[in-house]
Write a protein that holds these residues in place. Structure first.
Motif, PDB file in Angstrom:
ATOM      1  N   TYR A  54      41.038  29.648  48.284  1.00  0.00           N
ATOM      2  CA  TYR A  54      41.500  31.240  48.342  1.00  0.00           C
ATOM      3  C   TYR A  54      41.236  31.424  47.005  1.00  0.00           C
ATOM      4  O   TYR A  54      41.671  31.117  45.987  1.00  0.00           O
ATOM      5  CB  TYR A  54      43.095  31.006  48.453  1.00  0.00           C
ATOM      6  N   PHE A  55      40.347  32.533  46.604  1.00  0.00           N
ATOM      7  CA  PHE A  55      39.978  33.126  45.421  1.00  0.00           C
ATOM      8  C   PHE A  55      40.493  34.469  45.309  1.00  0.00           C
ATOM      9  O   PHE A  55      40.665  35.123  46.479  1.00  0.00           O
ATOM     10  CB  PHE A  55      38.255  33.101  45.414  1.00  0.00           C
ATOM     11  N   ASN A  56      40.516  35.062  43.902  1.00  0.00           N
ATOM     12  CA  ASN A  56      41.082  36.127  43.802  1.00  0.00           C
ATOM     13  C   ASN A  56      40.281  36.876  42.586  1.00  0.00           C
ATOM     14  O   ASN A  56      40.084  36.020  41.626  1.00  0.00           O
ATOM     15  CB  ASN A  56      42.541  35.976  43.448  1.00  0.00           C
ATOM     16  N   PHE A  57      40.059  38.203  42.720  1.00  0.00           N
ATOM     17  CA  PHE A  57      39.328  38.610  41.524  1.00  0.00           C
ATOM     18  C   PHE A  57      39.994  39.075  40.436  1.00  0.00           C
ATOM     19  O   PHE A  57      39.748  39.442  39.433  1.00  0.00           O
ATOM     20  CB  PHE A  57      38.597  39.941  41.937  1.00  0.00           C
ATOM     21  N   ARG A  58      41.479  39.332  40.481  1.00  0.00           N
ATOM     22  CA  ARG A  58      42.242  39.821  39.573  1.00  0.00           C
ATOM     23  C   ARG A  58      42.660  38.427  38.399  1.00  0.00           C
ATOM     24  O   ARG A  58      42.754  38.600  37.433  1.00  0.00           O
ATOM     25  CB  ARG A  58      43.818  40.259  40.163  1.00  0.00           C
ATOM     26  N   SER A  59      42.846  37.379  39.154  1.00  0.00           N
ATOM     27  CA  SER A  59      43.162  36.352  38.264  1.00  0.00           C
ATOM     28  C   SER A  59      42.219  35.663  37.352  1.00  0.00           C
ATOM     29  O   SER A  59      41.092  35.205  37.833  1.00  0.00           O
ATOM     30  CB  SER A  59      43.927  35.138  39.267  1.00  0.00           C
ATOM     31  N   PRO A  60      42.402  35.434  35.904  1.00  0.00           N
ATOM     32  CA  PRO A  60      41.544  34.798  35.184  1.00  0.00           C
ATOM     33  C   PRO A  60      41.116  33.263  35.616  1.00  0.00           C
ATOM     34  O   PRO A  60      40.072  32.638  35.335  1.00  0.00           O
ATOM     35  CB  PRO A  60      41.911  34.974  33.793  1.00  0.00           C
ATOM     36  N   TYR A  61      42.396  32.598  36.157  1.00  0.00           N
ATOM     37  CA  TYR A  61      42.223  31.221  36.442  1.00  0.00           C
ATOM     38  C   TYR A  61      41.327  31.037  37.885  1.00  0.00           C
ATOM     39  O   TYR A  61      40.762  30.256  37.708  1.00  0.00           O
ATOM     40  CB  TYR A  61      43.561  30.783  36.713  1.00  0.00           C
ATOM     41  N   SER A  62      41.385  32.161  38.566  1.00  0.00           N
ATOM     42  CA  SER A  62      40.484  31.967  39.817  1.00  0.00           C
ATOM     43  C   SER A  62      39.111  32.224  39.476  1.00  0.00           C
ATOM     44  O   SER A  62      38.049  31.392  39.790  1.00  0.00           O
ATOM     45  CB  SER A  62      40.948  33.047  40.683  1.00  0.00           C
ATOM     46  N   TYR A  99      51.612  33.276  27.291  1.00  0.00           N
ATOM     47  CA  TYR A  99      51.189  31.833  27.656  1.00  0.00           C
ATOM     48  C   TYR A  99      49.768  31.955  28.017  1.00  0.00           C
ATOM     49  O   TYR A  99      48.892  31.412  27.983  1.00  0.00           O
ATOM     50  CB  TYR A  99      51.789  31.301  28.202  1.00  0.00           C
ATOM     51  N   VAL A 100      49.453  32.963  29.270  1.00  0.00           N
ATOM     52  CA  VAL A 100      48.156  32.963  29.974  1.00  0.00           C
ATOM     53  C   VAL A 100      47.212  33.359  28.933  1.00  0.00           C
ATOM     54  O   VAL A 100      46.174  32.972  29.006  1.00  0.00           O
ATOM     55  CB  VAL A 100      48.450  34.220  31.140  1.00  0.00           C
ATOM     56  N   LEU A 101      47.565  34.462  27.844  1.00  0.00           N
ATOM     57  CA  LEU A 101      46.363  34.711  27.102  1.00  0.00           C
ATOM     58  C   LEU A 101      46.049  33.577  26.353  1.00  0.00           C
ATOM     59  O   LEU A 101      44.751  33.332  25.991  1.00  0.00           O
ATOM     60  CB  LEU A 101      47.018  35.979  26.182  1.00  0.00           C
ATOM     61  N   GLN A 102      46.910  32.714  25.799  1.00  0.00           N
ATOM     62  CA  GLN A 102      46.684  31.550  24.937  1.00  0.00           C
ATOM     63  C   GLN A 102      45.603  30.580  25.876  1.00  0.00           C
ATOM     64  O   GLN A 102      44.808  29.879  25.429  1.00  0.00           O
ATOM     65  CB  GLN A 102      47.872  30.894  24.465  1.00  0.00           C
ATOM     66  N   ASP A 103      46.128  30.210  27.010  1.00  0.00           N
ATOM     67  CA  ASP A 103      45.937  29.300  27.912  1.00  0.00           C
ATOM     68  C   ASP A 103      44.386  29.721  28.538  1.00  0.00           C
ATOM     69  O   ASP A 103      43.300  28.798  28.218  1.00  0.00           O
ATOM     70  CB  ASP A 103      46.705  29.129  29.193  1.00  0.00           C
ATOM     71  N   ALA A 153      35.583  40.175  23.199  1.00  0.00           N
ATOM     72  CA  ALA A 153      36.766  40.241  23.670  1.00  0.00           C
ATOM     73  C   ALA A 153      37.517  41.409  23.515  1.00  0.00           C
ATOM     74  O   ALA A 153      37.382  41.664  22.216  1.00  0.00           O
ATOM     75  CB  ALA A 153      37.474  38.839  23.472  1.00  0.00           C
ATOM     76  N   VAL A 154      38.366  42.026  24.138  1.00  0.00           N
ATOM     77  CA  VAL A 154      39.168  42.901  24.002  1.00  0.00           C
ATOM     78  C   VAL A 154      40.669  42.735  24.799  1.00  0.00           C
ATOM     79  O   VAL A 154      40.820  41.991  25.724  1.00  0.00           O
ATOM     80  CB  VAL A 154      38.741  44.467  24.608  1.00  0.00           C
ATOM     81  N   ARG A 155      41.649  43.224  24.167  1.00  0.00           N
ATOM     82  CA  ARG A 155      42.994  42.994  24.628  1.00  0.00           C
ATOM     83  C   ARG A 155      43.158  43.561  25.983  1.00  0.00           C
ATOM     84  O   ARG A 155      42.951  44.813  26.277  1.00  0.00           O
ATOM     85  CB  ARG A 155      44.067  43.408  23.916  1.00  0.00           C
ATOM     86  N   SER A 156      43.868  43.177  26.861  1.00  0.00           N
ATOM     87  CA  SER A 156      44.171  43.539  28.233  1.00  0.00           C
ATOM     88  C   SER A 156      45.540  43.961  28.368  1.00  0.00           C
ATOM     89  O   SER A 156      46.464  43.332  27.691  1.00  0.00           O
ATOM     90  CB  SER A 156      43.562  42.616  29.259  1.00  0.00           C
ATOM     91  N   GLY A 157      45.759  44.893  29.382  1.00  0.00           N
ATOM     92  CA  GLY A 157      47.166  45.278  29.918  1.00  0.00           C
ATOM     93  C   GLY A 157      47.538  44.395  31.012  1.00  0.00           C
ATOM     94  O   GLY A 157      48.789  44.448  31.596  1.00  0.00           O
ATOM     95  N   ASP A 158      46.589  43.487  31.637  1.00  0.00           N
ATOM     96  CA  ASP A 158      46.907  42.662  32.658  1.00  0.00           C
ATOM     97  C   ASP A 158      46.410  41.370  32.465  1.00  0.00           C
ATOM     98  O   ASP A 158      45.238  40.994  32.596  1.00  0.00           O
ATOM     99  CB  ASP A 158      46.323  43.521  33.965  1.00  0.00           C
ATOM    100  N   GLN A 159      47.323  40.180  32.041  1.00  0.00           N
ATOM    101  CA  GLN A 159      46.529  39.065  31.667  1.00  0.00           C
ATOM    102  C   GLN A 159      46.747  38.077  32.684  1.00  0.00           C
ATOM    103  O   GLN A 159      46.508  36.820  32.600  1.00  0.00           O
ATOM    104  CB  GLN A 159      47.334  38.638  30.398  1.00  0.00           C
TER     105      GLN A 159
END
Length: 255
Positions: free
Chosen positions: A23-31, A84-88, A242-248
């Motif tokens: 199950y993949f997702n385009f929104r998630s950086p982990y995916s 945490y997501v930003l750091q991870d 890299a730029v900062r995001s409003g949705d991490q």
């Protein structure tokens, strides 16, 4: 790969499927990271799995699920989890030689980038579409919920821009393959991404990919993988600012 490959078996409880699924997702950086690992480190497994899109439905999608007595698993993300997501993600991408470009999402509608995947599959370009959308979002920092972005990607792949850009408005697609995909993730208990299944076994998160891959290999499982042919693996890294995001990340979907 046939046009129904990635959604085959959605009429049967997904948790009973013996075919491995991703199950993949385009929104998630982990995916995205899991996708890169899967294609770069486990290309044979990428060929064996069924690829299922996972996205947060809009109000119409939630209504359609409710009519089937299903609900989308959603848990609000706290500010601490965002940080945490930003750091991870920074750690995970650095370890892989990747540089993430954080996108900024403005009132996203996730049907916009995800539903066109089915149309790309019909044209035997599902893998190419996945790669291009991930690259647009996480390496180029583009807004993939902007229909013009989807149209540009379609044109790059030689697909009709209009139908892909407006796939979210296609009632037949929404109520057919789109709804089937949402019901499948609900039946499978896919509460976040990346999410992998093999029979009754479930694996959530980037750190579970290696265990999942070992299980797929040991069982000799095979399916209707929609990854690129052997040898067509995305590059291991690229140098992007890299730029900062409003949705991490997203609620309940960081693994």
């Amino acid at each position: 790969m046939g046009p129904d490959g990635p959604t085959r078996g959605t009429d049967v409880a997904a948790k009973r499927s013996k075919v491995p699924r991703f199950y993949f997702n385009f929104r998630s950086p982990y995916s995205w990271i899991a996708y890169r690992d899967l294609m770069g480190r486990y290309p044979d497994v990428a060929q064996a799995v069924e690829w299922h899109p996972w996205w947060e439905p809009d109000a119409e999608g939630e209504r359609r699920m409710a009519e089937r007595r299903r609900r989308f698993p959603y848990t609000a993300m706290s500010r601490d989890k965002h940080l945490y997501v930003l750091q991870d993600v920074r750690r995970l991408t650095a370890d892989r030689g990747l540089t993430v470009t954080w996108p900024v999402d403005m009132d996203p509608v996730w049907e916009v980038p995800h539903l066109p995947y089915f149309l790309a599959v019909d044209a035997d370009l599902g893998p190419a579409y996945i790669e291009r959308v991930y690259r647009a979002r996480w390496e180029e920092g583009r807004n993939i919920c902007d229909r013009s972005t989807v149209a540009e990607i379609a044109e790059e792949l030689g697909l009709p821009a209009g139908p892909l850009a407006d796939a979210a408005d296609d009632a037949e697609l929404r109520g057919g393959r789109g709804l089937a995909a949402l019901l499948a993730l609900s039946e499978d208990g896919a509460f976040g991404v990346p999410f992998f299944t093999l029979g009754y076994d479930k694996y959530w998160g980037v750190d579970r990919l290696s265990v999942f891959a070992d299980a797929v290999r040991s069982r000799g499982a095979s399916g209707t993988g929609s990854g690129p042919p052997p040898g067509e693996v995305p590059p291991s890294g690229a140098d992007f600012a890299a730029v900062r995001s409003g949705d991490q990340g997203h609620a309940g979907g960081c693994g």
